[in-house]
Design a protein around this motif. Structure first.
Motif, mmCIF file in Angstrom:
data_model
loop_
_atom_site.group_PDB
_atom_site.id
_atom_site.type_symbol
_atom_site.label_atom_id
_atom_site.label_comp_id
_atom_site.label_asym_id
_atom_site.label_seq_id
_atom_site.Cartn_x
_atom_site.Cartn_y
_atom_site.Cartn_z
ATOM 1 N N ARG A 28 0.833 -1.209 0.000
ATOM 2 C CA ARG A 28 0.000 0.000 0.000
ATOM 3 C C ARG A 28 0.868 1.260 0.000
ATOM 4 N NH1 ARG A 28 -5.363 -0.936 1.096
ATOM 5 N NH2 ARG A 28 -5.843 -3.060 1.747
ATOM 6 N N VAL A 31 2.259 1.765 -3.630
ATOM 7 C CA VAL A 31 1.249 2.222 -4.588
ATOM 8 C C VAL A 31 0.821 3.659 -4.300
ATOM 9 C CG1 VAL A 31 -1.101 1.822 -5.426
ATOM 10 C CG2 VAL A 31 0.442 -0.117 -5.105
ATOM 11 N N GLU A 32 0.544 3.943 -3.025
ATOM 12 C CA GLU A 32 0.112 5.294 -2.662
ATOM 13 C C GLU A 32 1.231 6.314 -2.873
ATOM 14 O OE1 GLU A 32 -2.868 6.490 -1.862
ATOM 15 O OE2 GLU A 32 -3.608 4.490 -2.376
ATOM 16 N N LYS A 35 1.630 7.160 -6.558
ATOM 17 C CA LYS A 35 0.531 8.004 -7.002
ATOM 18 C C LYS A 35 0.711 9.428 -6.490
ATOM 19 C CE LYS A 35 -3.674 10.042 -6.674
ATOM 20 N NZ LYS A 35 -4.075 11.184 -5.819
ATOM 21 N N LEU A 43 -2.080 2.433 -11.855
ATOM 22 C CA LEU A 43 -0.954 1.596 -11.468
ATOM 23 C C LEU A 43 -1.448 0.248 -10.976
ATOM 24 C CD1 LEU A 43 2.219 1.917 -10.936
ATOM 25 C CD2 LEU A 43 1.573 2.354 -8.568
ATOM 26 N N MET A 44 -0.702 -0.813 -11.290
ATOM 27 C CA MET A 44 -1.018 -2.166 -10.829
ATOM 28 C C MET A 44 0.241 -2.863 -10.346
ATOM 29 S SD MET A 44 -3.384 -3.688 -13.869
ATOM 30 C CE MET A 44 -4.550 -2.659 -14.763
ATOM 31 N N LEU A 45 0.052 -3.812 -9.441
ATOM 32 C CA LEU A 45 1.128 -4.701 -9.009
ATOM 33 C C LEU A 45 0.645 -6.120 -9.204
ATOM 34 C CD1 LEU A 45 3.399 -4.360 -5.928
ATOM 35 C CD2 LEU A 45 2.398 -6.566 -6.488
ATOM 36 N N ALA A 58 -2.844 -5.636 -6.359
ATOM 37 C CA ALA A 58 -3.021 -4.270 -5.877
ATOM 38 C C ALA A 58 -3.108 -3.339 -7.083
ATOM 39 C CB ALA A 58 -1.864 -3.841 -4.973
ATOM 40 N N SER A 59 -3.860 -2.236 -6.915
ATOM 41 C CA SER A 59 -3.988 -1.285 -8.014
ATOM 42 C C SER A 59 -4.393 0.083 -7.479
ATOM 43 C CB SER A 59 -5.032 -1.765 -9.036
ATOM 44 O OG SER A 59 -6.331 -1.720 -8.478
ATOM 45 N N HIS A 60 -4.290 1.069 -8.348
ATOM 46 C CA HIS A 60 -4.796 2.406 -8.049
ATOM 47 C C HIS A 60 -5.327 3.002 -9.343
ATOM 48 C CE1 HIS A 60 -5.203 6.454 -6.472
ATOM 49 N NE2 HIS A 60 -4.685 6.858 -7.622
ATOM 50 N N LEU A 141 5.498 -4.299 -11.739
ATOM 51 C CA LEU A 141 4.793 -3.025 -11.574
ATOM 52 C C LEU A 141 4.406 -2.527 -12.961
ATOM 53 C CD1 LEU A 141 6.632 -0.907 -8.839
ATOM 54 C CD2 LEU A 141 4.252 -1.676 -8.811
ATOM 55 N N ALA A 143 2.179 0.579 -15.147
ATOM 56 C CA ALA A 143 1.494 1.867 -15.153
ATOM 57 C C ALA A 143 1.067 2.190 -16.579
ATOM 58 C CB ALA A 143 2.402 2.969 -14.607
#
Length: 303
Positions: A28, A31-32, A35, A43-45, A58-60, A141, A143
């Motif tokens: 977290r 990712v945060e 961003k 973004l993704m993991l 995980a993503s955003h 990772l 993006a």
């Protein structure tokens, strides 16, 4: 080139990862941080599942969710980066249609054990960066952006540094590390009356009613937890007992149990909030279910 301010931003993300107290909170923080400080809006993991697929954990920036969505090794920008074990940076998608075929297109199939892969419409730039340790891909990772030429070489290097740091925590995390699943408090939606849970032994897939939940190792874990909840009313479990259960078929080395628990917990929170996994102590977690359910086990009868 990156300015001093950008370097300080990268250091801040790295420190956030290092100071976090669990693998989930480190993901977290990464990712945060990417961003907030570098404005990676989408973004993704992803992590490997066996030798053929990657799973998004995980993503955003994707309102549709997609935890558990799959990408094949070699397919699209993400799969190509994993298969080649090197970063792939596409600056104008129209010039790279063959490679684009698929982070999204390859993963949308008619199979009902596929989770729809999130992605941007009219995407122009994509970058995928794998972290490799001892010759194995540990994570990717990814993006993307609707702006042509969005990702420069400095962005690729930034993603590589963060990916490498996370990969080290994933690969070398102690097996007794506390799994602090710091989930946001999701509102409990109305649970179904009596839920029919179906488990298919052949691929470890679990369905809640007609809705696909998860498969493979996360699916086998979920089936174990639900079975013991149903038969023994157990709500408390430990990572150690999961590692000792031969039915889960964990590999003897680098079982990646922590990442699978993160994926399972996030998948439930995202789509099925009436069933939850929560931390309850060091190396321990609890199962919470708000609805009665029937459990149906479809055994593998293939000869």
């Amino acid at each position: 080139m990156r300015t001093r301010e950008h370097i300080l931003d990268l250091v801040a993300i790295s420190q956030g990862i290092s100071h976090a107290d669990s693998l989930d909170s480190r993901i977290r923080a990464a990712v945060e941080g990417l961003k907030t400080r570098f404005h990676f809006e989408h973004l993704m993991l992803l992590i490997p599942e066996g030798t053929d697929n990657l799973l998004m954990i995980a993503s955003h920036g994707y309102p549709g969710g997609g935890i558990g969505a799959e990408v094949r090794f070699g397919a699209g920008v993400i799969g190509a980066a994993a298969a080649r074990q090197t970063s792939v940076n596409i600056t104008m998608m129209q010039r790279s249609l063959a490679l684009h075929q698929a982070a999204a297109g390859d993963t949308h199939t008619a199979s009902d054990t596929r989770i729809a892969f999130p992605g941007l419409v009219n995407v122009q730039s994509q970058v995928a960066v794998p972290a490799v340790i001892e010759g194995e891909v540990v994570l990717v990772l990814f993006a993307e952006d609707m702006q042509i030429g969005r990702f420069k070489e400095d962005d690729v290097q930034c993603l590589q540094l963060i990916a490498n740091q996370l990969a080290a925590f994933i690969r070398y995390a102690p097996t007794n590390e506390e799994q602090t699943l710091s989930q946001a408090d999701a509102a409990k939606s109305a649970a179904p009356g009596t839920l029919t849970v179906r488990y298919f032994e052949a691929d470890g897939s679990v369905f809640f009613g007609d809705d696909y939940v998860v498969k493979s190792l996360p699916g086998r874990i979920l089936f174990k937890l639900l079975s013991e909840y149903k038969c023994q009313r157990r709500t408390e479990f430990t990572k150690k007992e999961l590692r000792l259960d031969p039915a889960l078929k964990l590999p003897p080395v680098r079982d990646n149990l922590d990442t699978r628990l993160i994926l399972l917990s996030r998948r439930l929170d995202e789509r099925f909030p009436y069933a939850r996994i929560r931390p309850s102590g060091r190396g321990r977690f609890s199962v919470e279910i708000d609805t009665p359910f029937e459990l149906h086990h479809q055994r593998d009868t293939a000869s």
